[in-house]
Write a protein that holds these residues in place. Structure first.
Motif, PDB file in Angstrom:
ATOM      1  N   HIS A 149     -12.785   0.910   5.814  1.00  0.00           N
ATOM      2  CA  HIS A 149     -12.738   0.732   4.418  1.00  0.00           C
ATOM      3  C   HIS A 149     -13.781   1.642   3.614  1.00  0.00           C
ATOM      4  N   ARG A 169     -11.936  -4.787   7.039  1.00  0.00           N
ATOM      5  CA  ARG A 169     -12.661  -4.323   5.632  1.00  0.00           C
ATOM      6  C   ARG A 169     -14.074  -3.784   5.746  1.00  0.00           C
ATOM      7  N   ASP A 172      -7.227  -3.590  -2.336  1.00  0.00           N
ATOM      8  CA  ASP A 172      -8.092  -4.547  -1.397  1.00  0.00           C
ATOM      9  C   ASP A 172      -9.161  -5.090  -2.276  1.00  0.00           C
ATOM     10  N   CYS A 203      -6.376   2.623   6.699  1.00  0.00           N
ATOM     11  CA  CYS A 203      -7.822   1.793   6.655  1.00  0.00           C
ATOM     12  C   CYS A 203      -7.634   0.483   7.388  1.00  0.00           C
ATOM     13  N   ASP A 204      -6.114   0.193   7.561  1.00  0.00           N
ATOM     14  CA  ASP A 204      -6.004  -1.283   7.814  1.00  0.00           C
ATOM     15  C   ASP A 204      -5.601  -1.170   9.568  1.00  0.00           C
ATOM     16  N   HIS A 208      -5.608   2.568  -1.476  1.00  0.00           N
ATOM     17  CA  HIS A 208      -5.633   1.090  -0.633  1.00  0.00           C
ATOM     18  C   HIS A 208      -6.880   0.584  -0.936  1.00  0.00           C
ATOM     19  N   HIS A 264       0.812  -1.320   0.023  1.00  0.00           N
ATOM     20  CA  HIS A 264      -0.054   0.084   0.127  1.00  0.00           C
ATOM     21  C   HIS A 264       0.873   1.431   0.007  1.00  0.00           C
TER      22      HIS A 264
HETATM   23 ZN   LIG Z   1      -6.882  -2.786   3.948  1.00  0.00          ZN
END
Ligand SMILES: [Zn+2]
Length: 152
Positions: free
Chosen positions: A66, A62, A100, A35-36, A96, A6
């Motif tokens: 996300h 997610r 994903d 996001c993670d 990102h 990412h």
């Molecule tokens: Zn992610």
């Protein structure tokens, strides 16, 4: 996708979109990792106590972090810090989510539970590997151009 992937994709994209100062690349990098925070073992999740475990346990992977509503929330926060960083947030966050989408499913419209994905008929690990190989080839042929664009 992994955190380093990412980071590489988002910062390389930012450089070619004209954002090349260290601060800009730092903001893009953080935006690509935020996001993670829904995973305690993610690159950013390992640095933040409690919150990633809480989100992962309560909402799953997610989902909220996300989603478009989360992006809008982040945009409001970033707007108060520095409105010039909004494009940087968008580059990091959107790159990102796009990556994903190819390696899993994403609840883009959370709290609406439908998850979206883009399937390529190959296992996600092959996609991650293909992205890394593509980046390696790209860097091999463009490292000098890329380096000349970065403002140190
Ligand atoms: Zn992610």
């Amino acid at each position: 996708m992994t955190g380093p992937t990412h980071l590489l994709v988002s910062t390389t994209s930012a450089i070619y979109l004209g954002y090349s100062s260290v601060t800009e690349l730092l903001v893009v990098g953080i935006a690509s990792l935020i996001c993670d925070i829904d995973r305690k073992n993610s690159l950013l999740g390992r640095l933040i106590p409690v919150l990633p475990s809480f989100i992962e346990g309560l909402l799953g992977k997610r989902t909220l972090t996300h989603s478009i509503p989360f992006l809008l929330l982040l945009a409001m926060v970033v707007q108060t810090i520095n409105s010039n960083w909004i494009p940087l947030l968008l580059i990091g966050f959107i790159s990102h989510v796009i990556l994903d989408l190819f390696t899993g499913s994403v609840a883009l419209l959370y709290p609406y539970s439908k998850k979206f994905s883009i399937r390529l008929l190959v296992p996600p690990v092959f996609i991650e590997t293909a992205v890394l190989i593509g980046l390696g080839v790209f860097y091999a042929f463009n490292w000098l151009d890329l380096y000349s664009r970065i403002q140190l």
